[in-house]
Design a protein around this motif. Sequence first.
Motif, PDB file in Angstrom:
ATOM      1  N   ALA A   1       0.825  -1.202   0.000  1.00  0.00           N
ATOM      2  CA  ALA A   1       0.000   0.000   0.000  1.00  0.00           C
ATOM      3  C   ALA A   1       0.861   1.255   0.000  1.00  0.00           C
ATOM      4  CB  ALA A   1      -0.925  -0.002   1.214  1.00  0.00           C
ATOM      5  N   ALA A   2       2.072   1.141   0.541  1.00  0.00           N
ATOM      6  CA  ALA A   2       3.003   2.262   0.581  1.00  0.00           C
ATOM      7  C   ALA A   2       4.411   1.712   0.731  1.00  0.00           C
ATOM      8  CB  ALA A   2       2.671   3.205   1.738  1.00  0.00           C
ATOM      9  N   ALA A   3       5.380   2.404   0.130  1.00  0.00           N
ATOM     10  CA  ALA A   3       6.778   2.016   0.258  1.00  0.00           C
ATOM     11  C   ALA A   3       7.571   3.252   0.635  1.00  0.00           C
ATOM     12  CB  ALA A   3       7.306   1.431  -1.054  1.00  0.00           C
ATOM     13  N   ALA A   4       8.294   3.182   1.761  1.00  0.00           N
ATOM     14  CA  ALA A   4       8.996   4.342   2.288  1.00  0.00           C
ATOM     15  C   ALA A   4      10.495   4.098   2.320  1.00  0.00           C
ATOM     16  CB  ALA A   4       8.453   4.690   3.671  1.00  0.00           C
ATOM     17  N   SER A   5      11.216   4.870   3.141  1.00  0.00           N
ATOM     18  CA  SER A   5      12.669   4.856   3.095  1.00  0.00           C
ATOM     19  C   SER A   5      13.284   3.613   3.721  1.00  0.00           C
ATOM     20  CB  SER A   5      13.229   6.101   3.797  1.00  0.00           C
ATOM     21  OG  SER A   5      12.735   6.191   5.118  1.00  0.00           O
ATOM     22  N   LEU A   6      12.633   3.013   4.712  1.00  0.00           N
ATOM     23  CA  LEU A   6      13.212   1.876   5.425  1.00  0.00           C
ATOM     24  C   LEU A   6      12.388   0.604   5.299  1.00  0.00           C
ATOM     25  CD1 LEU A   6      14.301   3.676   8.720  1.00  0.00           C
ATOM     26  CD2 LEU A   6      15.711   3.107   6.737  1.00  0.00           C
ATOM     27  N   GLY A   7      11.159   0.728   4.885  1.00  0.00           N
ATOM     28  CA  GLY A   7      10.301  -0.439   4.774  1.00  0.00           C
ATOM     29  C   GLY A   7       9.047  -0.101   4.005  1.00  0.00           C
ATOM     30  N   GLN A   8       8.215  -1.106   3.780  1.00  0.00           N
ATOM     31  CA  GLN A   8       6.968  -0.869   3.070  1.00  0.00           C
ATOM     32  C   GLN A   8       5.812  -1.483   3.848  1.00  0.00           C
ATOM     33  OE1 GLN A   8       8.306  -2.615  -0.633  1.00  0.00           O
ATOM     34  NE2 GLN A   8       7.039  -4.451  -0.328  1.00  0.00           N
ATOM     35  N   VAL A   9       4.614  -0.997   3.563  1.00  0.00           N
ATOM     36  CA  VAL A   9       3.425  -1.393   4.311  1.00  0.00           C
ATOM     37  C   VAL A   9       2.485  -2.165   3.397  1.00  0.00           C
ATOM     38  CG1 VAL A   9       1.413  -0.586   5.593  1.00  0.00           C
ATOM     39  CG2 VAL A   9       3.616   0.587   5.853  1.00  0.00           C
ATOM     40  N   HIS A  10       2.028  -3.322   3.896  1.00  0.00           N
ATOM     41  CA  HIS A  10       1.071  -4.151   3.171  1.00  0.00           C
ATOM     42  C   HIS A  10      -0.256  -4.165   3.932  1.00  0.00           C
ATOM     43  CE1 HIS A  10       3.884  -6.176   0.293  1.00  0.00           C
ATOM     44  NE2 HIS A  10       4.742  -5.695   1.172  1.00  0.00           N
ATOM     45  N   ARG A  11      -1.316  -4.126   3.173  1.00  0.00           N
ATOM     46  CA  ARG A  11      -2.641  -4.250   3.787  1.00  0.00           C
ATOM     47  C   ARG A  11      -2.961  -5.732   3.926  1.00  0.00           C
ATOM     48  NH1 ARG A  11      -7.883  -0.644   2.155  1.00  0.00           N
ATOM     49  NH2 ARG A  11      -9.222  -1.297   3.891  1.00  0.00           N
ATOM     50  N   ALA A  12      -3.535  -6.109   5.066  1.00  0.00           N
ATOM     51  CA  ALA A  12      -3.837  -7.522   5.330  1.00  0.00           C
ATOM     52  C   ALA A  12      -5.016  -7.615   6.283  1.00  0.00           C
ATOM     53  CB  ALA A  12      -2.614  -8.230   5.912  1.00  0.00           C
ATOM     54  N   VAL A  13      -5.467  -8.851   6.492  1.00  0.00           N
ATOM     55  CA  VAL A  13      -6.521  -9.133   7.476  1.00  0.00           C
ATOM     56  C   VAL A  13      -5.953 -10.159   8.446  1.00  0.00           C
ATOM     57  CG1 VAL A  13      -8.852  -9.995   7.872  1.00  0.00           C
ATOM     58  CG2 VAL A  13      -8.345  -8.656   5.798  1.00  0.00           C
TER      59      VAL A  13
END
Length: 454
Positions: free
Chosen positions: A135-147
Motif C-alpha cells: 500500500a506504501a513504500a517508504a525509506s526503510l520499509g513498506q506497508v502491506h494491507r492484510a486481514v
Amino acid sequence: MPTNRLARDAKLAGVPVAYAGRRMAGRGRRLLGRSAAEIDRDIRLRTAEHLFEVLGELKGCAAKLGQLGAVYRSILPFEAVGPDWTELAEVAGDALSRLQDSVPPMLPGLVHQVMAANFGDHWRELFLEFEECPAAAASLGQVHRAVWHDGRPVAVKVMYPGAREAVQADLRTLRGLSGVIGAVMPGADVRAIVDMVCTMVGDELDYRREARYQRTCAEVFAGDPEFVVPEVVECADEVLISDWLEGTGFGTLVTHGSARERSRAGLAILEFMESAKLRCGVLYTDVHPGNFLLLDDGRVGVVDFGACAPMPPSLRRIVSELGDALYNGTPGDFEAALRAHGFVRPGQEFDIDELVRIVSPFLDVLLQKDFRLTTDWMREQVTVITRIRLSNVFRDMTLPPELTTLARAAVTALGVLCQLGTEGIRDQFLDGWPELAEVVDRYEARRDLADTAT
C-alpha cells in the motif's frame, strides 16, 4: 537494496555525472535543429526519473534525506546559487517530492523471506488475507494491507532486507551526493545534515522500540475525540503489525486543499505533537504529511512512531531560560544562557548579535495571534541563514545530544506547517509550553507599560 559502500557510492555519484552528460549532449542536439525548450524538458524529465530511481533503490538514509529535502524544497532560495544550480535544484525537487509519498517497492519474494524469517515458514496462517502489492513504500520499509486471523484489518510494516547494513554505509556514502544536496539545500552544512539524518534513521530501524512508543500513545489516545493512534497487534525484529487506518493523507491537502483546510491540518499536527508531549511524555519527531490521515469521521489518524523519543527532563527549563533571555533580556543574557546549556563551547568566540538578528523574526510567531506561517516567510528566513558570511554563527554552535530529537521535530514541523500555510499557532503552542507562555506574558506586559508611558 545494495549494502556495499562502493556500490552505493557509484550509484549516488552517477546522478550529477549523468546530469552533466545530458547537458553536453543537449548542446549537440540543438545543433541538429531541436528546440532548446524541447531538449531542456527532456533533460529534466530524465534526470528527475534517474534521481528518484537511485534514491528509491538505495532507500535508507538516501531516501530519508530526499524526503527531508522535499519538505523544504519550496522555501529554499535557489536563486542565490546561480542559474545552473537553480535548474538542477528544480529537477531534484521534482524527484524528492515523489519520495515523500513512496519509493520503488521490493518484490514479493523478498517480502516472503522477511516474513518467514520473523514469523516462521507458516507465517501466512497468521492472516486471513495478505495483499502482495504494498500500500506504501517508504525509506526503510513498506506497508502491506492484510486481514489478521481474528478478522481485523491490519497494516503490516516490513523492513527492507539489508536496511541496517545500508544505513551504516550511508554516513560516508551520502557525502558523495554533496552536489545534489547542495543544490536542494544551498548554503547548508551538508556534513552536519547527513550525520543528523543517519542518526535519525538508525533509531527507526528498531521496530520493537517503535512498537513501545506506539503502544503508549495508542493507550493514552484510546477513545480520543480528535486523534486515533492504531493499536499494535504484533511485533518482531523486522515486522510491525498495527490496526489499519483508512483516510486521506495530509500530503493531498498540501497540493489540493483550500487555505482553511491546510491551516486546520497544520494546527492538528501541532496539537498532536503537544498532546503527545504532555500526555505521553513522548516527542513525535517524524512530522511528515504522509504520517497524518484525515479519517471519514473527522478525526486525525497518526502513524509511524519510529522516530519518537522521551521528553528530555531538562527541556522545559532550557526553553524557558533561552526564551526569557530572548524576549526579556539583552544579547549578553542570551549568550550567557546559550553557554550555560552547552550550545556554545567554553572559550569559543561567538557573534551573538548576528544570531539575535537571525532569530528575531521568529519571535513574532508567538507575539501575533493570527501570524501565518508560509513558504514565502520561511524563504526569507532561510535566505538570511544560508547567506555566505565571514562569520557563520551556526558553525560556532553545538547541539547538546539530548536535544537532537527536539531539533528534528522543530525542523520537520516548521517545514510542514509552512507548507500548509498554518495560521495562528500562538495560543495552541503556548498551551503546551506554560513556562514560555509566562515569558511572553512578561514581554507583553513590559511592552504595554512602555506604550502607556509614551
